[in-house]
Design a protein around this motif. Sequence first.
Motif, PDB file in Angstrom:
ATOM      1  N   LEU A 157       0.843  -1.190   0.000  1.00 26.64           N
ATOM      2  CA  LEU A 157       0.000   0.000   0.000  1.00 26.64           C
ATOM      3  C   LEU A 157       0.883   1.247   0.000  1.00 26.64           C
ATOM      4  O   LEU A 157       1.802   1.366   0.803  1.00 26.64           O
ATOM      5  CB  LEU A 157      -0.906   0.023   1.228  1.00 26.64           C
ATOM      6  N   THR A 158       0.579   2.159  -0.914  1.00 28.80           N
ATOM      7  CA  THR A 158       1.219   3.472  -0.958  1.00 28.80           C
ATOM      8  C   THR A 158       0.101   4.499  -0.802  1.00 28.80           C
ATOM      9  O   THR A 158      -0.910   4.421  -1.490  1.00 28.80           O
ATOM     10  CB  THR A 158       1.955   3.686  -2.296  1.00 28.80           C
ATOM     11  N   VAL A 159       0.271   5.456   0.099  1.00 33.56           N
ATOM     12  CA  VAL A 159      -0.743   6.473   0.369  1.00 33.56           C
ATOM     13  C   VAL A 159      -0.149   7.851   0.091  1.00 33.56           C
ATOM     14  O   VAL A 159       0.946   8.168   0.548  1.00 33.56           O
ATOM     15  CB  VAL A 159      -1.220   6.416   1.840  1.00 33.56           C
ATOM     16  N   GLY A 160      -0.874   8.670  -0.688  1.00 33.59           N
ATOM     17  CA  GLY A 160      -0.458  10.033  -0.960  1.00 33.59           C
ATOM     18  C   GLY A 160       0.343  10.221  -2.235  1.00 33.59           C
ATOM     19  O   GLY A 160       0.691  11.336  -2.582  1.00 33.59           O
ATOM     20  N   ALA A 161       0.644   9.124  -2.936  1.00 28.92           N
ATOM     21  CA  ALA A 161       1.382   9.191  -4.198  1.00 28.92           C
ATOM     22  C   ALA A 161       1.273   7.833  -4.888  1.00 28.92           C
ATOM     23  O   ALA A 161       0.851   6.853  -4.278  1.00 28.92           O
ATOM     24  CB  ALA A 161       2.859   9.527  -3.966  1.00 28.92           C
ATOM     25  N   ALA A 162       1.680   7.807  -6.152  1.00 29.11           N
ATOM     26  CA  ALA A 162       1.803   6.525  -6.847  1.00 29.11           C
ATOM     27  C   ALA A 162       2.975   5.765  -6.222  1.00 29.11           C
ATOM     28  O   ALA A 162       3.863   6.364  -5.603  1.00 29.11           O
ATOM     29  CB  ALA A 162       2.038   6.752  -8.336  1.00 29.11           C
ATOM     30  N   ALA A 163       2.993   4.462  -6.378  1.00 28.06           N
ATOM     31  CA  ALA A 163       4.017   3.632  -5.740  1.00 28.06           C
ATOM     32  C   ALA A 163       5.434   3.948  -6.204  1.00 28.06           C
ATOM     33  O   ALA A 163       6.391   3.638  -5.501  1.00 28.06           O
ATOM     34  CB  ALA A 163       3.704   2.156  -5.965  1.00 28.06           C
ATOM     35  N   ASN A 164       5.579   4.568  -7.379  1.00 29.07           N
ATOM     36  CA  ASN A 164       6.919   4.914  -7.858  1.00 29.07           C
ATOM     37  C   ASN A 164       7.368   6.298  -7.386  1.00 29.07           C
ATOM     38  O   ASN A 164       8.374   6.821  -7.842  1.00 29.07           O
ATOM     39  CB  ASN A 164       6.980   4.832  -9.387  1.00 29.07           C
ATOM     40  N   GLY A 165       6.626   6.916  -6.476  1.00 28.24           N
ATOM     41  CA  GLY A 165       6.998   8.221  -5.936  1.00 28.24           C
ATOM     42  C   GLY A 165       6.668   9.377  -6.863  1.00 28.24           C
ATOM     43  O   GLY A 165       7.312  10.418  -6.816  1.00 28.24           O
ATOM     44  N   SER A 166       5.635   9.232  -7.678  1.00 27.73           N
ATOM     45  CA  SER A 166       5.172  10.316  -8.546  1.00 27.73           C
ATOM     46  C   SER A 166       3.700  10.575  -8.243  1.00 27.73           C
ATOM     47  O   SER A 166       3.095   9.880  -7.445  1.00 27.73           O
ATOM     48  CB  SER A 166       5.342   9.930 -10.023  1.00 27.73           C
ATOM     49  N   GLY A 167       3.098  11.551  -8.904  1.00 26.82           N
ATOM     50  CA  GLY A 167       1.663  11.808  -8.757  1.00 26.82           C
ATOM     51  C   GLY A 167       1.247  12.104  -7.332  1.00 26.82           C
ATOM     52  O   GLY A 167       0.259  11.564  -6.831  1.00 26.82           O
TER      53      GLY A 167
END
Length: 176
Positions: A149-159
């Motif tokens: 789970l990634t919260v606040g951004a896309a999992a690649n650290g963008s968006g």
Amino acid sequence: SPSDYPSSGGSTFVSSATGETWTINGGATIVQRTQLYFDGTNDYVKSAAFSLSQPENVYFVGSQVTFTDGATFIDGGTFNTMRWLQKTTSPNTSMYSGGAGDTNVNTQWPIKTIGVGSLVFSGASSSNRYNRGTPTTGGNPGTSSRNGLTVGAAANGSGYGNITVSEILIYDTVAH
């Protein structure tokens, strides 16, 4: 400090830590609520990988503070695996899970309004709903597994999303 604001309310209070007198003016309010704030520039939280495949039901309690096409609420452990994001124009939200493109665009989520996003990731049976409104269905965001789970951004650290988050619940079943 405002954290000393008594739950009994009132327009004036004295900080127990500093002795300062605080006065609330006009329409200002102090809300005692635990939530995460993401400023849309470089903040996100990412869990360790975990195994979780579709179907999956996600409940998200929070708000869109501002709107930026492609800004993300949540994603999986890797990029575009069960991702929920802001899409094209405000206040649209959309789903993506490794399929051909963003689908199930929901236009019901107002900016600066706390609500509940209810997402069902289940291939062609996926849906995107705000509060108790009608779910948006009919697209197929894909069938990728979350695996984290990634919260606040896309999992690649963008968006990066300019959002607030009070609660996220994830179930390994479909219950809308």
